[in-house]
Design an enzyme around this catalytic site. Structure first.
Site, PDB file in Angstrom:
ATOM      1  N   ASP A   1       0.709  -0.816  -0.058  1.00  0.00           N
ATOM      2  CA  ASP A   1       0.119   0.187  -0.422  1.00  0.00           C
ATOM      3  C   ASP A   1       1.125   1.669  -0.278  1.00  0.00           C
ATOM      4  O   ASP A   1       0.319   1.829   0.548  1.00  0.00           O
ATOM      5  CB  ASP A   1      -0.711  -0.015   1.457  1.00  0.00           C
ATOM      6  CG  ASP A   1      -1.938  -1.192   1.500  1.00  0.00           C
ATOM      7  OD1 ASP A   1      -2.928  -1.578   0.232  1.00  0.00           O
ATOM      8  OD2 ASP A   1      -1.790  -2.003   3.116  1.00  0.00           O
TER       9      ASP A   1
ATOM     10  N   LYS B   1       1.899   2.406  -5.011  1.00  0.00           N
ATOM     11  CA  LYS B   1       2.916   1.744  -6.148  1.00  0.00           C
ATOM     12  C   LYS B   1       1.558   2.283  -7.902  1.00  0.00           C
ATOM     13  O   LYS B   1       2.762   2.723  -8.189  1.00  0.00           O
ATOM     14  CB  LYS B   1       3.265   0.026  -5.924  1.00  0.00           C
ATOM     15  CG  LYS B   1       4.368  -0.372  -5.135  1.00  0.00           C
ATOM     16  CD  LYS B   1       4.896  -1.454  -5.016  1.00  0.00           C
ATOM     17  CE  LYS B   1       3.096  -2.200  -4.558  1.00  0.00           C
ATOM     18  NZ  LYS B   1       2.475  -2.447  -2.816  1.00  0.00           N
TER      19      LYS B   1
ATOM     20  N   GLY C   1      -3.968  -4.470  -4.297  1.00  0.00           N
ATOM     21  CA  GLY C   1      -5.424  -3.643  -4.958  1.00  0.00           C
ATOM     22  C   GLY C   1      -5.007  -2.199  -5.284  1.00  0.00           C
ATOM     23  O   GLY C   1      -4.125  -2.008  -4.220  1.00  0.00           O
ATOM     24  N   HIS C   2      -4.930  -1.491  -6.513  1.00  0.00           N
ATOM     25  CA  HIS C   2      -4.319  -0.263  -6.489  1.00  0.00           C
ATOM     26  C   HIS C   2      -4.821   0.278  -7.276  1.00  0.00           C
ATOM     27  O   HIS C   2      -5.929   0.289  -7.990  1.00  0.00           O
ATOM     28  CB  HIS C   2      -3.030   0.643  -6.673  1.00  0.00           C
ATOM     29  CG  HIS C   2      -3.018  -0.243  -8.116  1.00  0.00           C
ATOM     30  ND1 HIS C   2      -1.359  -1.326  -7.829  1.00  0.00           N
ATOM     31  CD2 HIS C   2      -2.680  -0.629  -9.156  1.00  0.00           C
ATOM     32  CE1 HIS C   2      -0.540  -1.877  -8.397  1.00  0.00           C
ATOM     33  NE2 HIS C   2      -1.773  -2.422  -9.371  1.00  0.00           N
TER      34      HIS C   2
ATOM     35  N   GLN D   1       1.788  -6.131  -3.536  1.00  0.00           N
ATOM     36  CA  GLN D   1       2.032  -6.157  -2.068  1.00  0.00           C
ATOM     37  C   GLN D   1       4.124  -6.155  -1.768  1.00  0.00           C
ATOM     38  O   GLN D   1       3.800  -4.734  -2.145  1.00  0.00           O
ATOM     39  CB  GLN D   1       2.410  -8.017  -1.185  1.00  0.00           C
ATOM     40  CG  GLN D   1       1.200  -8.270  -0.664  1.00  0.00           C
ATOM     41  CD  GLN D   1       0.583  -8.751  -2.926  1.00  0.00           C
ATOM     42  OE1 GLN D   1       1.430 -10.066  -3.158  1.00  0.00           O
ATOM     43  NE2 GLN D   1      -0.588  -8.424  -3.266  1.00  0.00           N
TER      44      GLN D   1
END
Ligand code: IMP
Length: 437
Positions: A13, A16, A40-41, A223
């Protein structure tokens, strides 16, 4: 032309997505090499917000080929949903390549992730419950099903029948759950197969020939270093290798194919799930960071634990990844504090550790050694060059560089694409221009 790897330095988190997005604009291939939809982004392009979990960021650019590499674990249902929702918004997903060697997340993996966590009780890992660990476990046990198995219904059925017998015994006898039905899974997965077939291929020669012909290739880590299965804070880690070395294995390229390695770190630290977190802030400061930084998970919506920049962990990450540079994100969030803490070392039983401790007992029980430095209270969200930053912010970034022994190339001062400060000639190359060098 060698590729570029983009890795998280902390516990994930780090933002990125924003950096990948900027790089993707000038990149021909974006390759995911590990993890699954536990990642997730959120990316904002042209005022539109996209939450991506599995499809590499490159999909948002017509010139870019997004690749899901062999080291990724894929839930086909989630992948198709993500592809559908991108298509519904006018994004062409036909270029997406899915490695035939990537492993499939199956319904029993999801079920097992949930029941095992429940059984672990207060010792649970706090997984994302996306079936990641059980899928990688089956891969290592050599009973996994792979994307290429979707292309041959007979093989798919035969492999499923072997593994499902064991999984159903486990679900029923150990966890008191109902067994899963082979036929139902087959019907469901063969439907996915029909839609995914045009995307499934051997991605490794495609990436190699892109590299050989001078195209720019970005290996996108999910990650982060401290969640790495081998080098993170085991057992509170994910089940893959997010570090830069993992890109070689998970994408199928050699170490000499990657020459630039960008580490992404928040200006402070966050962690979701369980596990030790030496630089965790006291609840009052943590709440300020949560609110100012919007620290809620993209994938699970969980509130993140917040702490101060951990230079011991960052140094460790710089070494493990052989970082060429650091990008610091969310510096603007620290404008809330007149004084900022930085964890410069750990202490355990009277001994000071400036390097990552050699065993978990020390890491679990150590206390942080904080250095307090003056902060700034000016709004820095409009800063676009180093001179726009107040002295406090500049000093803070310099201290991070000093503590990590790695140059900072960019600092992000807000969620917008343009909210970036370039650290001039010290940067190892422009973000967003000639990404892979
Ligand atoms: P899993 O990857 O779902 O097995 O979860 C293992 C650990 O990694 C848990 O502590 C999760 O919270 C953490 N984790 C997995 N993916 C992410 C991520 O993308 N960001 C932050 N933490 C993650």
């Amino acid at each position: 032309m060698p590729g570029l790897a983009l890795v998280g330095v902390q516990w994930g988190d780090e933002g990125k997505g924003k950096v990948t997005d900027l790089l993707a604009e000038h990149t021909d291939f974006v390759v995911r090499y590990q993890g699954g939809n536990n990642a997730g982004h959120t990316i904002v392009v042209g005022g539109e917000r996209y939450a991506l979990h599995l499809v590499p960021t490159g999909v948002l650019y017509d010139h870019c080929t997004p690749v899901i590499g062999p080291g990724v674990v894929v839930n086909p249902e989630v992948l198709l949903e993500e592809m559908d929702s991108l298509e519904a918004r006018g994004i062409d997903v036909s270029r997406l390549l899915l490695s035939g060697n990537s492993h499939l997340i199956m319904p029993y993996h999801l079920e097992l992730d949930r029941v095992v966590e429940r059984r672990l009780g207060k010792n649970r890992l706090g997984t994302t419950k996306r079936g990641i660990g059980p899928t990688y476990a089956d891969k290592a046990a050599r009973i996994g099903l792979r994307a290429q198995d979707l292309l041959d219904p007979k093989i798919f059925s035969a492999k499923l029948s072997v593994v499902l017998k064991e999984k159903n015994l486990m679900l029923a006898r150990v966890y008191g759950r109902l067994p899963l039905d082979q036929k139902e899974i087959e019907v469901q997965y063969l439907e996915y197969a029909e839609r995914l077939a045009p995307h499934i291929t051997d991605t490794t020669p495609i990436i190699q020939s892109a590299l050989d012909s001078g195209k720019s290739v970005m290996f996108e880590g999910a990650q982060a270093t401290m969640l790495d299965l081998d080098h993170g804070t085991y057992p509170f880690v994910t089940s893959s290798n997010p570090i830069a070395g993992g890109a070689c294995v998970g994408a199928g390229v050699g170490p000499r194919d990657i020459s630039r390695i960008i580490g992404i770190s928040k200006a402070y630290c966050t962690r979701v799930g369980s596990g030790p977190f030496p630089s965790e802030a006291d609840p009052i400061d943590a709440d300020v960071l949560v609110e100012a930084g919007g620290e809620y998970g993209t994938t699970t919506g969980r509130k993140r634990r917040c702490g101060w920049f951990d230079a011991v962990a960052a140094r460790y990450a710089a070494r493990l990844n052989t970082l060429s540079e650091l990008v610091i994100t969310k510096l603007d969030v620290l404008s809330q504090f007149e004084r900022i803490k930085v964890c410069v070392a750990y202490e355990f039983e009277g001994r000071r550790y400036e390097d990552f401790p050699p065993n978990q007992t020390i890491f679990n029980k150590c206390t942080p050694v904080f250095e307090e430095i003056p902060g700034w209270t000016e709004d820095i969200t409009n800063a676009r060059s180093v001179v726009d930053l107040p002295a406090g912010a500049r000093d803070y970034v310099s201290r991070i560089e000093e503590l990590c022994g790695t140059p900072v190339s960019y600092v992000s001062v807000g969620p917008g694409r343009e909210q970036m400060v370039a650290y001039g000639e010290r940067s190892a190359g422009p973000v967003g221009a000639g990404a892979a060098r």
